[in-house]
Design an enzyme around this catalytic site. Structure first.
Site, short mmCIF file in Angstrom:
data_model
loop_
_atom_site.label_atom_id
_atom_site.label_comp_id
_atom_site.label_asym_id
_atom_site.label_seq_id
_atom_site.Cartn_x
_atom_site.Cartn_y
_atom_site.Cartn_z
N LYS A 22 25.35 -61.62 20.99
CA LYS A 22 24.14 -62.43 21.14
C LYS A 22 23.87 -63.23 19.86
CE LYS A 22 21.98 -59.20 24.43
NZ LYS A 22 20.76 -58.39 24.73
N TYR A 62 20.79 -63.09 33.99
CA TYR A 62 19.70 -62.10 33.91
C TYR A 62 18.83 -62.14 35.17
CZ TYR A 62 20.51 -60.84 28.97
OH TYR A 62 21.04 -60.36 27.79
N ASN A 129 19.43 -57.08 20.04
CA ASN A 129 20.27 -55.88 19.95
C ASN A 129 21.77 -56.19 19.95
OD1 ASN A 129 20.35 -56.71 22.57
ND2 ASN A 129 19.44 -54.87 23.45
N HIS A 132 25.56 -57.72 24.59
CA HIS A 132 25.38 -57.45 26.02
C HIS A 132 26.66 -56.83 26.53
CE1 HIS A 132 24.69 -58.03 30.32
NE2 HIS A 132 25.95 -58.42 30.37
N GLU A 143 29.33 -61.41 36.42
CA GLU A 143 29.02 -62.07 35.15
C GLU A 143 30.23 -62.82 34.59
OE1 GLU A 143 27.54 -58.84 32.75
OE2 GLU A 143 25.74 -58.60 33.99
N1 UDP Z 1 14.97 -56.58 26.74
C1 UDP Z 1 13.81 -56.72 26.00
N2 UDP Z 1 12.74 -55.92 26.27
C2 UDP Z 1 12.78 -54.98 27.25
C3 UDP Z 1 13.96 -54.83 28.00
C4 UDP Z 1 15.05 -55.65 27.72
O1 UDP Z 1 13.76 -57.54 25.11
O2 UDP Z 1 11.79 -54.26 27.45
C5 UDP Z 1 16.11 -57.48 26.46
C6 UDP Z 1 17.17 -56.83 25.56
O3 UDP Z 1 17.74 -57.85 24.75
C7 UDP Z 1 18.17 -56.31 26.59
C8 UDP Z 1 18.11 -57.41 27.65
O4 UDP Z 1 16.74 -57.81 27.69
O5 UDP Z 1 19.46 -56.15 26.02
C9 UDP Z 1 18.55 -56.95 29.02
O6 UDP Z 1 17.82 -55.79 29.37
P1 UDP Z 1 18.54 -54.55 30.04
O7 UDP Z 1 17.47 -53.61 30.48
O8 UDP Z 1 19.50 -55.04 31.08
O9 UDP Z 1 19.32 -53.87 28.82
P2 UDP Z 1 20.87 -53.79 28.45
O10 UDP Z 1 21.63 -53.72 29.74
O11 UDP Z 1 21.19 -55.02 27.64
O12 UDP Z 1 21.00 -52.55 27.62
MG MG Z 2 21.52 -54.89 31.46
#
Ligand code: UDP
Ligand code: MG
Length: 151
Positions: A22, A62, A129, A132, A143
């Site tokens: 990212k 997303y 974070n 992805h 994806e």
């Molecule tokens: N995210 C966020 N706040 C939240 C949940 C998700 O900012 O409460 C962001 C974070 O960057 C995350 C992305 O949205 O990586 C996608 O969310 P997901 O729950 O799919 O998490 P991941 O699969 O990336 O662990």
């Molecule tokens: Mg996810």
């Protein structure tokens, strides 16, 4: 004459996942560190591309998060700089990379993981974070078709 196939090509556990470094990871110069961990684990890089994401691409990527309170800040963050998109192949690589990446919240992610070692989350709505990773083989295929239409 019989055609020889290697065990690897017939192994149903070989799959592909989409990894994104990212914009926060790119800004901090962590692309090499992420790729190093993927390669050290024994996975294969199949395709790599630097991408400037569009709102349309992110809405598809997303789709499950459209409308949530963090969605627009997430899109703004994901468009704040280039992303390194990586197609990665290996045995059980979808769950394997999720394990390498660690929990979504970098503050809570286990030490030893990419997010646990390299990311923190704090007050803002969006969690920066570093990476992805697709969450299931079907998500990986969906994806990868978005980010690597020619693959
Ligand atoms: N995210 C966020 N706040 C939240 C949940 C998700 O900012 O409460 C962001 C974070 O960057 C995350 C992305 O949205 O990586 C996608 O969310 P997901 O729950 O799919 O998490 P991941 O699969 O990336 O662990
Ligand atoms: Mg996810």
């Amino acid at each position: 004459m019989t055609t020889q196939t290697t065990p690897e090509t017939t192994d149903p556990t070989v799959e592909r996942t989409l990894v994104l470094v990212k914009p926060d990871g790119m800004r901090r110069g962590l692309a090499g560190e992420v790729l190093r961990r993927i390669e050290a684990k024994g996975y294969t890089l199949v395709a790599v591309e630097l991408v400037h994401a569009t709102p349309e691409l992110l809405a598809q990527h997303y789709a499950e998060h459209v409308g949530k309170d963090f969605y627009q800040p997430l899109v703004d963050f994901m468009m704040s700089g280039p992303i390194l998109a990586v197609a990665v192949e290996g045995q059980r690589v979808v769950e394997g990379f999720r394990s390498l990446a660690g929990a979504t919240d970098g503050t809570l992610a286990a030490p030893g993981t990419i997010r646990g070692d390299l990311a923190r989350s704090w007050g803002s709505k969006v969690m920066q974070n570093i990476v992805h990773g697709s969450d299931a083989p079907e998500s990986g295929a969906r994806e990868l078709a978005l980010w690597f239409p020619a693959l």
